[in-house]
Design an enzyme around this catalytic site. Structure first.
Site, PDB file in Angstrom:
ATOM      1  N   TRP A  10       0.794  -1.224   0.000  1.00 25.48           N
ATOM      2  CA  TRP A  10       0.000   0.000   0.000  1.00 25.48           C
ATOM      3  C   TRP A  10       0.827   1.275   0.000  1.00 25.48           C
ATOM      4  CZ3 TRP A  10       1.787   2.324   4.265  1.00 25.48           C
ATOM      5  CH2 TRP A  10       2.024   1.580   5.439  1.00 25.48           C
ATOM      6  N   LYS A  21      -2.698  -9.056  -7.241  1.00 21.79           N
ATOM      7  CA  LYS A  21      -3.559  -8.662  -6.125  1.00 21.79           C
ATOM      8  C   LYS A  21      -2.950  -7.440  -5.440  1.00 21.79           C
ATOM      9  CE  LYS A  21      -3.775  -9.680  -1.800  1.00 21.79           C
ATOM     10  NZ  LYS A  21      -4.251  -8.382  -1.225  1.00 21.79           N
ATOM     11  N   PRO A  22      -3.599  -6.286  -5.538  1.00 25.13           N
ATOM     12  CA  PRO A  22      -3.084  -5.104  -4.836  1.00 25.13           C
ATOM     13  C   PRO A  22      -3.406  -5.181  -3.350  1.00 25.13           C
ATOM     14  CG  PRO A  22      -5.113  -4.562  -5.990  1.00 25.13           C
ATOM     15  CD  PRO A  22      -4.800  -5.989  -6.336  1.00 25.13           C
ATOM     16  N   ALA A  58       6.955 -10.982   7.158  1.00 24.71           N
ATOM     17  CA  ALA A  58       6.029 -12.058   7.491  1.00 24.71           C
ATOM     18  C   ALA A  58       5.288 -12.543   6.248  1.00 24.71           C
ATOM     19  CB  ALA A  58       5.032 -11.585   8.549  1.00 24.71           C
ATOM     20  N   GLU A  95      10.529  -9.024  -2.378  1.00 23.70           N
ATOM     21  CA  GLU A  95      11.114  -7.723  -2.010  1.00 23.70           C
ATOM     22  C   GLU A  95      10.401  -7.290  -0.739  1.00 23.70           C
ATOM     23  OE1 GLU A  95      11.711  -4.444  -0.944  1.00 23.70           O
ATOM     24  OE2 GLU A  95      10.654  -3.532  -2.624  1.00 23.70           O
ATOM     25  N   CYS A 113      10.544   1.197   2.336  1.00 29.79           N
ATOM     26  CA  CYS A 113      11.450   0.186   2.896  1.00 29.79           C
ATOM     27  C   CYS A 113      12.914   0.582   2.745  1.00 29.79           C
ATOM     28  CB  CYS A 113      11.197  -1.172   2.261  1.00 29.79           C
ATOM     29  SG  CYS A 113      11.112  -1.151   0.469  1.00 29.79           S
ATOM     30  N   GLU A 161      11.549  -2.391  11.659  1.00 24.56           N
ATOM     31  CA  GLU A 161      11.086  -1.340  10.746  1.00 24.56           C
ATOM     32  C   GLU A 161       9.907  -0.584  11.369  1.00 24.56           C
ATOM     33  OE1 GLU A 161      10.675  -1.256   5.915  1.00 24.56           O
ATOM     34  OE2 GLU A 161       9.678  -2.886   6.989  1.00 24.56           O
TER      35      GLU A 161
END
Length: 475
Positions: free
Chosen positions: A152, A176-177, A230, A249, A283, A379
């Site tokens: 997202w 799949k977004p 995850a 990624e 990221c 993160e």
């Protein structure tokens, strides 16, 4: 305003999902529901994969020139519709509209043009006689139906990073977004529907359960995901169990090494921008600064001066530097990290939510953290920059590498030998020197360790979507 109900895109048509669940899409700016998205079920996934498999029979045989021509048309369509794409996306992300236009639509169109060129430049070993009496050649072939899952934080750009190389190599796609930001991807699909044959690109909407069904589908031959560690572990495990190729990624925790000889004002400005861009929801964000002890305090002063200039704002505020965090759960996660900082940490600036409406957080700089603290090791994915001191290059490199991630890093110094050594010893897929976060289509993007494997962008990403076949002929 009555929320719209979204549809899947299968075989170049928008179709209602047959799954029974729904998801409310909430504006990060107003907190109001803007749309209702379906949770696609097994029948929806099967329909999309079947359309892609049918299309692959002819798409794989298209010439590189044809694929290039169609991708170039797609790039033009992105540019021609950039404002509309940006406005659609901003309703679900809270990003600044002008920044979506420049950094995702404009840059994305350029990247698609690059991928269009790669369709005609894939290489391999030269054919020849490597054994007496025999001739050999190498065929580089598309893999087949590719399942793709996007996040997202940059919905439009991540979709282009997935779709572009897969199509250039001759594959078909089911994408799949993210469940919170699907609409700009659906608008891309609408544009592609006027360019590509039916079934070449298909979009299924849903949550993690939809993604699991897509990844596990027996007719999917490769899986590519950009997402959390995850999610990457789950996808990699499922793909491995079915002997499918996977491209992961995942997250990052970029070390930013600042040496005393660096141009400190320039470093502070560049790092503040690279740490707070897109509200730190990146990221590769420059959020873990490790600065030489002798200039630590001075650098923190400079960084704070730059950070407070980069204020958040509404989507139509062209003077704002970043927008809202993506969703209420993520807002709470970021604020929880700040609230639960250890006693030895100091919030030098920021640290609070802005207002009661919308998911906005102040630019935040934190000092005093130790290497074992969660805020250093995990993160945060928000507008929070941490600063730690180091003494000597050995310690700087050791601290930089002492996390589970391995995506991106940067080194700020005027000394060539120091930069060269750090670029060699930092265990990250990218090392920027005296800059942080610029990307170009020609160079690969991807990490090591818990940041996953495989490359986006560059010719390397297109090669990921191909398989190699040796053909040998007896004379």
């Amino acid at each position: 305003m009555v929320p719209t109900t979204l549809q899947n895109f299968i075989g170049n048509s928008f179709v209602d999902a047959r799954g029974t669940g729904t998801i409310e899409l909430v504006s990060p700016v107003t907190g109001l529901v803007t749309a209702i998205s379906p949770v696609s079920g097994e029948a929806d996934v099967d329909a999309a994969v079947s359309a892609a498999a049918e299309a692959f029979r002819s798409w794989r045989d298209t010439t590189p020139a044809v694929r290039q021509s169609l991708l170039l048309k797609f790039a033009d369509a992105i540019e021609d519709n950039s404002r509309n794409l940006a406005e659609i996306q901003s309703r679900e992300t809270g990003q600044i509209i002008s920044l979506i236009e420049s950094e995702e639509c404009g840059v994305g169109a350029d990247q698609i043009r690059f991928f269009a060129g790669t369709a005609r430049t894939l290489g391999g070993l030269a054919g020849g006689e490597y054994m007496d009496g025999f001739s050999s050649m190498v065929r580089r072939e598309p893999v087949g139906v590719v399942a793709q899952v996007t996040p997202w934080n940059y919905p439009l750009m991540m979709a282009l990073w997935k779709i572009g190389p897969a199509l250039a190599a001759g594959n078909t796609v089911v994408l799949k977004p993210s469940d919170t930001t699907p609409s700009s991807t659906l608008e891309l699909a609408r544009l592609l529907g006027g360019i590509l044959p039916p079934g070449v690109v298909n979009i299924v909407l849903g949550d993690a359960s939809t993604g699991e069904k897509l990844v596990a589908h027996p007719d999917v031959r490769m899986v590519s995901i950009t997402g959390s560690v995850a999610a990457g572990r789950a996808v990699g495990g499922s793909a491995g169990a079915n002997l499918k190729r996977s491209h992961l990624e995942l997250g990052g925790k970029a070390p930013v090494l600042v040496f005393a000889d660096a141009d400190l004002p320039a470093a502070a400005e560049g790092i503040a921008q690279a740490g707070l861009f897109n509200a730190g929801q990146d990221c590769t964000a420059a959020t873990r600064v490790i600065v030489e002890r002798s200039v630590h305090d001075r650098f923190v002063e400079l960084l704070v001066e730059e950070a407070v200039k980069l204020r958040p704002g509404q989507p139509d505020d062209d003077d704002a530097f970043y927008g809202a965090l993506n969703n209420a759960a993520h807002l709470e996660k970021v604020l929880s990290v700040i609230r639960n900082l250890p006693d030895h940490a100091t919030v030098v600036t920021g640290g609070h939510r802005i207002g009661d409406t919308g998911f906005y957080v102040q630019p935040t700089v934190v000092t005093g953290l130790r290497q074992t603290d969660d805020a250093i090791r995990r993160e945060i994915f928000g507008p929070v920059i941490t600063v730690q001191p180091f003494t000597g290059t050995d310690e700087a490199i050791r601290m930089g590498n002492d996390v589970d991630y391995g995506l991106a890093s940067s080194v700020w110094t005027k000394d060539h030998a120091t930069a060269e050594r750090c670029s060699r010893e930092l265990d990250f897929g990218c090392v920027w020197i005296n800059c942080h976060i610029p990307l170009v289509a020609e160079m690969p993007h991807g990490g090591f360790r818990d940041s996953g494997y495989g490359k986006d962008l560059s010719l390397y990403s297109v090669e990921e979507y191909t398989r190699i076949k040796h053909v040998m002929t007896a004379h």
